[in-house]
Design a protein around this motif. Structure first.
Motif, PDB file in Angstrom:
ATOM      1  N   SER A 209      42.876  32.265  55.468  1.00  0.00           N
ATOM      2  CA  SER A 209      43.896  33.060  55.382  1.00  0.00           C
ATOM      3  C   SER A 209      44.779  32.826  54.513  1.00  0.00           C
ATOM      4  N   ARG A 210      44.908  31.623  54.108  1.00  0.00           N
ATOM      5  CA  ARG A 210      46.226  31.483  53.107  1.00  0.00           C
ATOM      6  C   ARG A 210      45.628  32.001  51.692  1.00  0.00           C
ATOM      7  N   PRO A 211      46.563  32.328  50.751  1.00  0.00           N
ATOM      8  CA  PRO A 211      45.986  32.934  49.508  1.00  0.00           C
ATOM      9  C   PRO A 211      45.395  31.841  48.715  1.00  0.00           C
ATOM     10  N   THR A 212      45.648  30.621  48.723  1.00  0.00           N
ATOM     11  CA  THR A 212      45.006  29.879  47.975  1.00  0.00           C
ATOM     12  C   THR A 212      44.590  28.393  48.844  1.00  0.00           C
ATOM     13  N   VAL A 213      43.797  27.763  48.553  1.00  0.00           N
ATOM     14  CA  VAL A 213      43.381  26.387  49.133  1.00  0.00           C
ATOM     15  C   VAL A 213      43.127  25.366  48.113  1.00  0.00           C
ATOM     16  N   PRO A 214      43.090  24.015  48.442  1.00  0.00           N
ATOM     17  CA  PRO A 214      42.758  23.166  47.564  1.00  0.00           C
ATOM     18  C   PRO A 214      41.270  23.265  47.125  1.00  0.00           C
ATOM     19  N   VAL A 215      41.106  22.811  45.735  1.00  0.00           N
ATOM     20  CA  VAL A 215      39.435  22.972  45.518  1.00  0.00           C
ATOM     21  C   VAL A 215      38.851  22.039  46.265  1.00  0.00           C
ATOM     22  N   ALA A 216      39.342  20.905  46.909  1.00  0.00           N
ATOM     23  CA  ALA A 216      38.684  20.182  47.728  1.00  0.00           C
ATOM     24  C   ALA A 216      38.158  20.579  48.956  1.00  0.00           C
ATOM     25  N   ALA A 217      38.955  21.642  49.710  1.00  0.00           N
ATOM     26  CA  ALA A 217      38.738  22.093  50.758  1.00  0.00           C
ATOM     27  C   ALA A 217      37.692  23.229  50.850  1.00  0.00           C
ATOM     28  N   GLU A 218      37.698  23.801  49.552  1.00  0.00           N
ATOM     29  CA  GLU A 218      36.873  24.692  49.399  1.00  0.00           C
ATOM     30  C   GLU A 218      35.333  23.964  49.171  1.00  0.00           C
ATOM     31  N   ILE A 219      35.322  23.135  48.572  1.00  0.00           N
ATOM     32  CA  ILE A 219      34.138  22.445  48.143  1.00  0.00           C
ATOM     33  C   ILE A 219      33.241  21.674  49.369  1.00  0.00           C
ATOM     34  N   LEU A 255      36.847  31.107  49.713  1.00  0.00           N
ATOM     35  CA  LEU A 255      35.552  31.989  49.763  1.00  0.00           C
ATOM     36  C   LEU A 255      35.086  32.772  48.754  1.00  0.00           C
ATOM     37  N   LEU A 256      35.353  32.279  47.358  1.00  0.00           N
ATOM     38  CA  LEU A 256      34.709  32.900  46.346  1.00  0.00           C
ATOM     39  C   LEU A 256      33.065  32.668  46.153  1.00  0.00           C
ATOM     40  N   PHE A 257      32.809  31.445  46.247  1.00  0.00           N
ATOM     41  CA  PHE A 257      31.320  31.039  45.829  1.00  0.00           C
ATOM     42  C   PHE A 257      30.630  31.044  47.058  1.00  0.00           C
ATOM     43  N   ILE A 258      31.060  31.396  48.492  1.00  0.00           N
ATOM     44  CA  ILE A 258      30.039  31.317  49.468  1.00  0.00           C
ATOM     45  C   ILE A 258      29.298  32.750  49.394  1.00  0.00           C
ATOM     46  N   SER A 259      29.625  33.620  48.667  1.00  0.00           N
ATOM     47  CA  SER A 259      28.505  34.850  48.542  1.00  0.00           C
ATOM     48  C   SER A 259      27.503  34.695  47.683  1.00  0.00           C
TER      49      SER A 259
END
Length: 349
Positions: A209-219, A255-259
């Motif tokens: 829900s935040r505008p950005t997250v650390p790359v580590a969290a997204e990975i 949530l950019l790569f999940i799609s």
């Protein structure tokens, strides 16, 4: 800068400019130009005070009431009346109240000097009116532009939220389908999958829900999702996964790569034919690069969303809104394979 801060800054500029004008006698002193005495300074003040009267009458009253409403004739007429009144008043004060030498009775100036006084000062007062119009119009344009940008930002955030609200049910729908299929095959693993799903949903509903997250969290999120999908893959499906072991703390929109990953699992697996999914996400300098390739088994009929469904459509819109000019997205079919390549420049994150 907020609207209140901008307003305070504007008034500080006004005060500073007038303070410089009123203090000009202090800067014009020299060996041949002694400092003004009290009566001389009072005479000097009459002119900038009259300028202030013309300036702020336009700034607060005439411009908004007549100029911005396109009543140009009235605006010009009221300004001529205002300037004439101020010049007559200043002339009378100079002539009868504050003559050049206060120790002698006021001397009557020749009429030529009077004409010269009005003609010369008219240009100055018209200049003051022009400056007032320029500043008022510029500040009005700035406020309108700030309001437009704020409205545009609010619209963008609302649209991003709408796109994300569409993405979450789409992600949940695909994941629940996988768990439903797993329940029929292995109940224990299905229970573990539900536990893993709860962790994924916590990320989707709260962290993302935040505008950005650390790359580590997204990975980490992508790794958990891929492992959840792996448990129901048939034996003949080859999964090649390459994710960074120590991803950075640079910020990226969530949530950019999940799609792209979802599409690979959804359209890259066939129950009877050899299939493969290759996912490679890594960082090079300030770029986050993801390459997802899979065998191509498009769904038929209404279920065919490959390349044009909600996932890729929303991804393209979000990228254009969040990273305009700072990303590349390429995807398409090559023979029996479908490949997607997404590169994001994290410098502007």
């Amino acid at each position: 800068m907020t609207a209140s801060q901008s307003k305070i800054t504007g008034w500080l500029i006004h005060v500073t400019v007038w303070a410089v004008i009123f203090g000009m006698p202090l800067f014009l002193t020299g060996p041949n130009r002694p400092l003004m005495n009290g009566p001389q300074y009072v005479r000097f003040l009459l002119v900038p005070i009259s300028f202030m009267a013309v300036f702020y009458t336009n700034y607060f009253l005439l411009i908004d009431r007549y100029l911005t409403t396109r009543r140009f004739g009235r605006y010009a007429g009221y300004n001529l009346l205002l300037i004439a009144s101020v010049m007559v008043l200043v002339h009378l004060l100079f002539r009868y109240v504050l003559p050049p030498d206060l120790h002698h009775p006021p001397m009557v100036r020749p009429w030529q000097h009077t004409v010269r006084f009005f003609a010369g000062n008219l240009a100055l007062y018209l200049l003051v009116v022009g400056v007032s119009v320029a500043i008022r119009m510029t500040s009005g344009w700035y406020r309108a532009e700030a309001a437009r940008k704020e409205l545009e930002h609010s619209h963008t955030q609302a649209e991003l939220q709408n796109l994300k609200s569409q993405l979450n049910p789409h992600f949940l729908f695909n994941t629940l389908n996988n768990i439903y299929s797993l329940i029929q095959l292995d109940t224990d693993r299905a229970q573990q999958a539900v536990h893993d799903l709860s962790r994924l949903l916590r990320y989707v509903l709260y962290d993302s829900s935040r505008p950005t997250v650390p790359v580590a969290a997204e990975i980490g999120f992508l790794r958990d999702y891929i492992e959840l999908m792996r448990i129901r893959l048939p034996r003949h499906v080859k999964l090649v996964l390459s994710l960074p072991d120590e991803p950075s703390q640079r910020l990226v929109a969530p949530l950019l790569f999940i799609s792209l990953v979802e599409n690979a699992f959804k359209h890259g697996v066939d129950n009877d034919r050899a299939s493969y999914i290759a996912i490679d996400i890594h960082e090079i300098g300030n770029q986050l690069i993801g390459r997802i390739e899979n065998s191509y088994f498009p769904k038929s009929g209404a279920s065919d969303r490959s390349g044009s469904g909600i996932g890729l459509s929303n991804l393209t819109k979000r990228l254009e809104m969040i990273y305009p000019g700072h990303y590349t997205l390429e995807y398409g079919r090559t023979g029996d394979a479908f490949t997607a390549l997404l590169c994001i420049n994290l410098t502007e994150s």
